[in-house]
Structures are given as C-alpha cells and as structure tokens.
Enzyme design. Structure first.
Site, PDB file in Angstrom:
ATOM      1  N   LYS A 146       9.717 -13.681  13.702  1.00 52.32           N
ATOM      2  CA  LYS A 146      10.225 -15.048  13.899  1.00 52.32           C
ATOM      3  C   LYS A 146      11.635 -15.002  14.481  1.00 52.32           C
ATOM      4  O   LYS A 146      11.944 -15.685  15.446  1.00 52.32           O
ATOM      5  CB  LYS A 146      10.252 -15.776  12.564  1.00 52.32           C
ATOM      6  CG  LYS A 146      11.112 -17.040  12.573  1.00 52.32           C
ATOM      7  CD  LYS A 146      11.205 -17.736  11.242  1.00 52.32           C
ATOM      8  CE  LYS A 146      12.293 -17.267  10.350  1.00 52.32           C
ATOM      9  NZ  LYS A 146      13.635 -17.815  10.603  1.00 52.32           N
ATOM     10  N   ASN A 147      12.514 -14.165  13.870  1.00 52.81           N
ATOM     11  CA  ASN A 147      13.928 -14.187  14.270  1.00 52.81           C
ATOM     12  C   ASN A 147      14.179 -13.494  15.588  1.00 52.81           C
ATOM     13  O   ASN A 147      15.307 -13.476  16.076  1.00 52.81           O
ATOM     14  CB  ASN A 147      14.791 -13.576  13.158  1.00 52.81           C
ATOM     15  CG  ASN A 147      14.847 -14.515  11.967  1.00 52.81           C
ATOM     16  OD1 ASN A 147      14.465 -15.682  12.069  1.00 52.81           O
ATOM     17  ND2 ASN A 147      15.284 -14.018  10.833  1.00 52.81           N
ATOM     18  N   ARG A 179      18.171 -23.433  12.772  1.00 57.47           N
ATOM     19  CA  ARG A 179      19.466 -22.789  12.998  1.00 57.47           C
ATOM     20  C   ARG A 179      19.495 -22.145  14.375  1.00 57.47           C
ATOM     21  O   ARG A 179      20.478 -22.247  15.108  1.00 57.47           O
ATOM     22  CB  ARG A 179      19.648 -21.723  11.915  1.00 57.47           C
ATOM     23  CG  ARG A 179      20.725 -20.692  12.193  1.00 57.47           C
ATOM     24  CD  ARG A 179      22.026 -21.096  11.704  1.00 57.47           C
ATOM     25  NE  ARG A 179      23.044 -20.098  11.971  1.00 57.47           N
ATOM     26  CZ  ARG A 179      24.343 -20.377  11.886  1.00 57.47           C
ATOM     27  NH1 ARG A 179      24.736 -21.579  11.557  1.00 57.47           N
ATOM     28  NH2 ARG A 179      25.250 -19.448  12.127  1.00 57.47           N
ATOM     29  N   CYS A 190      22.822 -25.163   5.103  1.00 57.23           N
ATOM     30  CA  CYS A 190      21.529 -25.287   4.432  1.00 57.23           C
ATOM     31  C   CYS A 190      21.738 -24.740   3.020  1.00 57.23           C
ATOM     32  O   CYS A 190      22.840 -24.393   2.637  1.00 57.23           O
ATOM     33  CB  CYS A 190      20.449 -24.516   5.162  1.00 57.23           C
ATOM     34  SG  CYS A 190      20.825 -22.783   5.284  1.00 57.23           S
ATOM     35  N   ARG A 198      26.807 -21.715   6.942  1.00 53.89           N
ATOM     36  CA  ARG A 198      26.308 -21.340   8.274  1.00 53.89           C
ATOM     37  C   ARG A 198      27.266 -21.747   9.400  1.00 53.89           C
ATOM     38  O   ARG A 198      26.913 -22.476  10.307  1.00 53.89           O
ATOM     39  CB  ARG A 198      24.921 -21.933   8.538  1.00 53.89           C
ATOM     40  CG  ARG A 198      23.896 -21.783   7.446  1.00 53.89           C
ATOM     41  CD  ARG A 198      23.543 -20.354   7.080  1.00 53.89           C
ATOM     42  NE  ARG A 198      22.857 -19.603   8.093  1.00 53.89           N
ATOM     43  CZ  ARG A 198      21.530 -19.614   8.265  1.00 53.89           C
ATOM     44  NH1 ARG A 198      20.779 -20.378   7.521  1.00 53.89           N
ATOM     45  NH2 ARG A 198      20.961 -18.884   9.189  1.00 53.89           N
ATOM     46  N   ASP A 235      17.548 -11.160   3.892  1.00 54.85           N
ATOM     47  CA  ASP A 235      16.304 -11.943   3.909  1.00 54.85           C
ATOM     48  C   ASP A 235      15.264 -11.397   2.940  1.00 54.85           C
ATOM     49  O   ASP A 235      14.278 -12.076   2.658  1.00 54.85           O
ATOM     50  CB  ASP A 235      15.715 -11.983   5.326  1.00 54.85           C
ATOM     51  CG  ASP A 235      16.597 -12.775   6.269  1.00 54.85           C
ATOM     52  OD1 ASP A 235      16.441 -12.645   7.487  1.00 54.85           O
ATOM     53  OD2 ASP A 235      17.491 -13.497   5.775  1.00 54.85           O
ATOM     54  N   ILE A 278      25.938 -11.462   1.924  1.00 53.23           N
ATOM     55  CA  ILE A 278      25.915 -12.081   3.259  1.00 53.23           C
ATOM     56  C   ILE A 278      26.094 -13.587   3.198  1.00 53.23           C
ATOM     57  O   ILE A 278      26.927 -14.157   3.891  1.00 53.23           O
ATOM     58  CB  ILE A 278      24.603 -11.733   3.995  1.00 53.23           C
ATOM     59  CG1 ILE A 278      24.418 -10.218   4.088  1.00 53.23           C
ATOM     60  CG2 ILE A 278      24.557 -12.400   5.365  1.00 53.23           C
ATOM     61  CD1 ILE A 278      25.477  -9.508   4.913  1.00 53.23           C
ATOM     62  N   ARG A 285       7.624 -21.996   7.639  1.00 51.96           N
ATOM     63  CA  ARG A 285       8.525 -21.751   8.770  1.00 51.96           C
ATOM     64  C   ARG A 285       8.527 -20.267   9.131  1.00 51.96           C
ATOM     65  O   ARG A 285       8.803 -19.898  10.266  1.00 51.96           O
ATOM     66  CB  ARG A 285       9.966 -22.169   8.392  1.00 51.96           C
ATOM     67  CG  ARG A 285      10.193 -23.656   8.266  1.00 51.96           C
ATOM     68  CD  ARG A 285      11.657 -23.947   8.056  1.00 51.96           C
ATOM     69  NE  ARG A 285      12.463 -23.179   9.006  1.00 51.96           N
ATOM     70  CZ  ARG A 285      13.649 -22.638   8.712  1.00 51.96           C
ATOM     71  NH1 ARG A 285      14.147 -22.764   7.505  1.00 51.96           N
ATOM     72  NH2 ARG A 285      14.330 -21.968   9.624  1.00 51.96           N
TER      73      ARG A 285
HETATM   74  C1  EPZ Z   1      20.278 -14.752  11.347  1.00 49.40           C
HETATM   75  O1  EPZ Z   1      20.981 -15.923  10.991  1.00 49.40           O
HETATM   76  C2  EPZ Z   1      18.854 -14.959  10.839  1.00 49.40           C
HETATM   77  N1  EPZ Z   1      18.281 -16.137  11.479  1.00 49.40           N
HETATM   78  C3  EPZ Z   1      18.857 -15.144   9.311  1.00 49.40           C
HETATM   79  O2  EPZ Z   1      17.491 -15.248   8.886  1.00 49.40           O
HETATM   80  C4  EPZ Z   1      19.483 -13.912   8.678  1.00 49.40           C
HETATM   81  O3  EPZ Z   1      19.545 -14.084   7.275  1.00 49.40           O
HETATM   82  C5  EPZ Z   1      20.902 -13.714   9.242  1.00 49.40           C
HETATM   83  O4  EPZ Z   1      20.841 -13.593  10.676  1.00 49.40           O
HETATM   84  C6  EPZ Z   1      21.587 -12.480   8.677  1.00 49.40           C
HETATM   85  O5  EPZ Z   1      20.822 -11.346   8.960  1.00 49.40           O
HETATM   86  C7  EPZ Z   1      17.861 -16.066  12.766  1.00 49.40           C
HETATM   87  O6  EPZ Z   1      17.964 -15.049  13.418  1.00 49.40           O
HETATM   88  C8  EPZ Z   1      17.258 -17.311  13.331  1.00 49.40           C
HETATM   89  P1  EPZ Z   1      24.782 -14.699  10.824  1.00 49.40           P
HETATM   90  P2  EPZ Z   1      22.481 -16.189  11.571  1.00 49.40           P
HETATM   91  O7  EPZ Z   1      25.499 -15.507  11.837  1.00 49.40           O
HETATM   92  O8  EPZ Z   1      22.616 -15.634  12.928  1.00 49.40           O
HETATM   93  C9  EPZ Z   1      28.735 -15.624   8.453  1.00 49.40           C
HETATM   94  C10 EPZ Z   1      15.667 -16.154   7.686  1.00 49.40           C
HETATM   95  O9  EPZ Z   1      15.418 -16.337   6.481  1.00 49.40           O
HETATM   96  N2  EPZ Z   1      29.271 -16.188   9.696  1.00 49.40           N
HETATM   97  O10 EPZ Z   1      24.592 -13.236  11.053  1.00 49.40           O
HETATM   98  O11 EPZ Z   1      22.776 -17.618  11.371  1.00 49.40           O
HETATM   99  C11 EPZ Z   1      27.654 -16.517   7.876  1.00 49.40           C
HETATM  100  O12 EPZ Z   1      28.231 -17.573   7.124  1.00 49.40           O
HETATM  101  C12 EPZ Z   1      17.052 -16.458   8.222  1.00 49.40           C
HETATM  102  O13 EPZ Z   1      14.837 -15.726   8.520  1.00 49.40           O
HETATM  103  C13 EPZ Z   1      30.617 -16.563   9.743  1.00 49.40           C
HETATM  104  O14 EPZ Z   1      31.333 -16.414   8.747  1.00 49.40           O
HETATM  105  O15 EPZ Z   1      23.340 -15.324  10.551  1.00 49.40           O
HETATM  106  C14 EPZ Z   1      26.879 -15.583   7.007  1.00 49.40           C
HETATM  107  O16 EPZ Z   1      27.548 -15.480   5.766  1.00 49.40           O
HETATM  108  C15 EPZ Z   1      18.005 -16.928   7.140  1.00 49.40           C
HETATM  109  N3  EPZ Z   1      31.113 -17.102  10.888  1.00 49.40           N
HETATM  110  C16 EPZ Z   1      26.986 -14.246   7.745  1.00 49.40           C
HETATM  111  O17 EPZ Z   1      28.063 -14.387   8.679  1.00 49.40           O
HETATM  112  C17 EPZ Z   1      30.333 -17.290  11.997  1.00 49.40           C
HETATM  113  O18 EPZ Z   1      30.846 -17.775  13.023  1.00 49.40           O
HETATM  114  C18 EPZ Z   1      25.731 -13.893   8.521  1.00 49.40           C
HETATM  115  O19 EPZ Z   1      25.478 -14.950   9.410  1.00 49.40           O
HETATM  116  C19 EPZ Z   1      28.965 -16.895  11.947  1.00 49.40           C
HETATM  117  C20 EPZ Z   1      28.458 -16.355  10.783  1.00 49.40           C
END
Ligand code: EPZ
Length: 441
Positions: free
Chosen positions: A35-36, A105, A129, A134, A320, A342, A412
């Site tokens: 999915k991701n 997202r 969420c 996020r 995840d 995370i 989803r």
């Molecule tokens: C991706 O989300 C995945 N979603 C998530 O999967 C996954 O949990 C996540 O990566 C971490 O591996 C998709 O790919 C669609 P991040 P993403 O930006 O890109 C912080 C699922 O269940 N952060 O790597 O949104 C953030 O708050 C979903 O399939 C900042 O602080 O994740 C988080 O704590 C859930 N500032 C951490 O980084 C920013 O500008 C990881 O977020 C951006 C992120």
C-alpha cells in the site's frame, strides 16, 4: 435491561469481524503489493505526460481514494485486474479537494510532483490522525529550499515557483528527521528540477527505493535510494514506464505475527527478507523458527517468550508492526517492554487489548506487558489501520468470540482480510449491519 434482553439479537451499527479464537492456522498466505508504495507510485504519474502502468496493485480503499484524487486533477486512470494504467498527460488542475485528501495522508506527497511538473500546487494539509500530529514541516522546508514560495492559509499549502521559468532548483537538503513522505516528496520534485539535489538524513524504507525504481524507469537520474543519502540530477522531462509494486512488508509481517500468536505453522509468500530483517529477528528472539526459501518464509512458533521492542526508522523495527506485535506479546511468557519512538500517540490499542484480559500498563510512549496464558474474546474496536490488525490477531489467539469494529480502518490496508484468513482455517466472518448478531454468539 434483563439478562435475556442482553442476549437478544441486536442490529450492529457498523460491519464487524466476528472471530472464534484458539483455532490453529495452516497453509500459505499470499502477500499483496505494498500500500505505502503503490500510493506514492500513483502520485509519480503526475511527473510525466506519458502513461505509466503499475502491476501488482493492492485492492484497497486507499488506492481508490488516490485514484479519485488523481482523476479530479485530470490524470487518466484505468484498472485492469491488478494493474493500473495512469496517464499524467491529462493533468489540468493542481489543487486536489480537501474532501478527498483528508482521507489519505499520502495525498500530500502530490505537492512535489505537481510543483515539479507545472510550477504550482495547492494541497490541503493532511491533518493529524489518532497516531499523531503528522506534520509536513520537512516537506515544505525542502520545497522552499528548492526555490518554491510556500504559504499555508486556511488549511491549504500553496506552493509556486516564481523565478527560474517556473522550474525548481536542485540543492542540498538535510532533513531534520528521516521522514518517509518528505523523502519521497523531495525525490519526486528533484527529478525535474534544474541541476543536482542531494537529500541527507533521507528515509531508508523499502518504499523509497521502490519509488526510485519507478522514477528511474521513467528516465530520472537517481542514486543512493534506500540509503541515508540520495543524489538526484534533474532532467527536462520524464517518459512513461511499466513497473511492478514491491510486496507489502507490513502485510507480510502482520501474517507472520498472526501465525506466531496462534502458534500456527504458516508459509508466507512473496516476502523480500531484507525488508523485514528487524521483524524476523524479533520473531526468532521470542521463540519462532523462521525458514527462508526464495521469496517465501515458513514460520514455526515454539513456546513464546516476552522481549523488549523499540520502533525505529528502517532498518529498525517498523512502527506499523508495533501494535500487531504487542498483540502477540500479550500471551508470550514473561515480561515485555514496547517503546513507540516514531509516533507520539500510537498506543491506542492498549485499552482494547486490556478489554481482552491483557496485562499491560503504559507510561508515556512505553507499554509494559506481563504475558497471560490466554486472552478472552470480547467486543473491541480498531482505532487505526494497524491497531485494527492487532485486534484481529488478538481475536484469533483469544478464547471465545471477539467482535472487531473499525473495519473502515482495516480495509484501508488489508484486502479482504477475513477471506484470506478463512482460507488457512481461521473461524472469522464479516457481519454486516443488516445481519443481527448475538453478543455471546
Ligand atoms: C509513512 O508515513 C507511512 N505512510 C506510515 O504508514 C508509516 O508509519 C510512516 O511512514 C513511518 O514509517 C505512507 O507511506 C503513506 P513520516 P509518513 O513522515 O511519511 C515525524 C500505515 O499504517 N515528522 O516518516 O507520514 C512524524 O511526526 C502508515 O501504513 C516530523 O516530525 O511518516 C512522525 O513522528 C501509518 N516532521 C515521524 O516523523 C515532518 O515534517 C515519521 O513520519 C514529517 C514527519
């Protein structure tokens, strides 16, 4: 209300999964496309005016939502079995609606390709969420560094490249955190920028490398994807491509954990082992035998022991799979400590597991478990996608009947999960709201 009335058939307010636990599973589970990965590969279709074809697409509600968003922008979309044909040649709009983007997202990652293709983008903030706020600071900061003027008003991020003939400028970018979405957004934007871009402290998740594979097939010049430093040399345009989505490591991990939680010997296929290194190591640590053969894995659980688990960016243990693994640890022998590093609010499944008799208490982002011999079935709710999967796993392992609500989250990320689990022996069914059900079926 009399006791008898409690047992009278009640109409459900929403579909649920009804699971009779303590059933050993047996056989093979097939893993679908990730999915991701699929979602961000779909977003990349915006970068070219030629069609791309994506194979091994998962059949998920999120995919349908992303398709609606792209079609609303003028991108052509056609599904043929598990292949999706997308044509960015029809792109005429750059402002997806909040009505659609709020569900997904990954829709925010469109800001990079939209900006790269036509120098303008207006994308609603993805919003928070249950699992956390996020933020998208890294995404916006990086696009500013590449020459875009980025403003946020009324919940919409507006970006425009005013100079340089509307073309982004490559540059050196150092992410504050290895954000998956920020890495993917910047990588897509940089493919059409003028000059070279280097992304340091980049996310190393396999989905980033999968996106780079598609972009390279479209003519992009990228090296280092999958490591913490990615180099991109901008080109004038990208052409069409044919590409296969990587197997879903989170779905594969969910199946492996379900096998362990039900003490079942299962074969999972296809799996790319190094995408699940930390998970396989943790399953072996708690007492499972893992045998890899080609793109298949056979798991044979033994007597399971508790462990310490800390989620980390790839190649660490994936956030995840934290909730599904906690459902397993609830009935492992001894104590376990689970630390979610995370997301700031990803322990919502703890109260639901406690309803089933799990011995857990939390302090901040840390959960302390004492394994119990057996969970007891109960009506529970999945509060987000992976928490829903955790509740299914807990229901499969529990004594008695568990009803899992929150299937809008589950669907989803997992295609027809109950049908696939039934095929390996699980006593699980989806009860629609039309069917009355007994509380103690
Ligand atoms: C991706 O989300 C995945 N979603 C998530 O999967 C996954 O949990 C996540 O990566 C971490 O591996 C998709 O790919 C669609 P991040 P993403 O930006 O890109 C912080 C699922 O269940 N952060 O790597 O949104 C953030 O708050 C979903 O399939 C900042 O602080 O994740 C988080 O704590 C859930 N500032 C951490 O980084 C920013 O500008 C990881 O977020 C951006 C992120």
């Amino acid at each position: 209300m009399t006791l008898a009335a409690l047992n009278s058939p009640i109409a459900l307010t929403e579909p649920q999964l009804s699971i009779i636990g303590q059933q050993r599973l047996e056989g093979e589970l097939h893993v679908n496309g990730a999915k991701n990965s699929a979602l961000v590969l779909m977003a990349a279709s915006v970068l070219s005016n030629e069609p791309i074809c994506l194979h091994n697409m998962p059949d998920l509600t999120d995919i349908g939502t992303m398709a609606k968003i792209l079609v609303s922008l003028g991108v052509g979309f056609r599904l043929q079995g598990a292949s999706a044909l997308l044509n960015g040649g029809g792109l005429i709009r750059h402002n997806p609606s909040y009505e659609l983007t709020r569900k997904l997202r990954a829709s925010f990652f469109l800001i990079g390709p939209l900006l790269a293709r036509h120098g303008v983008a207006q994308v609603p903030l993805p919003g928070g969420c249950r699992i956390g706020s996020r933020p998208v600071r890294e995404h916006n900061k990086s696009l500013r560094a590449m020459g875009a003027k980025v403003t946020i008003e009324n919940g919409v991020v507006s970006a425009v490249v005013e100079g340089n003939h509307g073309r982004l400028q490559g540059c050196a970018i150092h992410l504050d955190c290895p954000s998956v979405g920020a890495t993917e957004t910047v990588m897509m934007a940089a493919t059409l920028a003028e000059g070279d871009t280097v992304i340091r402290n980049a996310a190393q998740e396999p989905e980033v490398a999968d996106l780079a594979g598609l972009l390279q097939g479209m003519g992009a010049r990228i090296r280092g994807a999958g490591s913490s430093t990615i180099h991109i040399s901008g080109v004038r345009e990208l052409h069409g491509a044919d590409y296969e989505v990587v197997p879903d490591r989170v779905e594969a991990g969910t199946f492996l954990i379900a096998a362990a939680a039900t003490r079942s010997r299962l074969h999972i296929h296809p799996v790319i082992p190094h995408h699940l290194g930390a998970v396989l190591a943790k399953l072996e640590e708690v007492g499972c035998n893992i045998r890899q053969h080609g793109q298949g894995i056979t798991i044979t659980p033994g007597a399971l022991q508790g462990c310490e688990l800390c989620t980390k960016p790839f190649p660490g243990f994936p956030t995840d799979l934290q909730a599904p693994f906690m459902a397993l640890l609830a009935t492992a022998e001894g104590d376990s400590v689970v630390t979610e590093n995370i997301f700031e609010n990803r322990l919502q499944h703890v109260p639901e597991l406690q309803r089933m008799g799990a011995q857990i208490h939390t302090h901040g982002n840390v959960a302390f478990l004492k394994g119990v011999a057996r969970l007891s079935g109960a009506p529970v709710t999945g509060t987000d996608l992976r928490a829903s999967a955790a509740m299914v796993i807990a229901g499969l392992a529990a004594d008695g009947v568990t009803q899992v609500a929150g299937l809008d989250h589950l669907d989803r990320g997992y295609t027809r999960l109950e049908e696939r689990l039934q095929a390996v022996g699980a006593r699980i069914s989806r009860i629609s709201s039309a069917q009355p059900t007994l509380l103690a079926a």
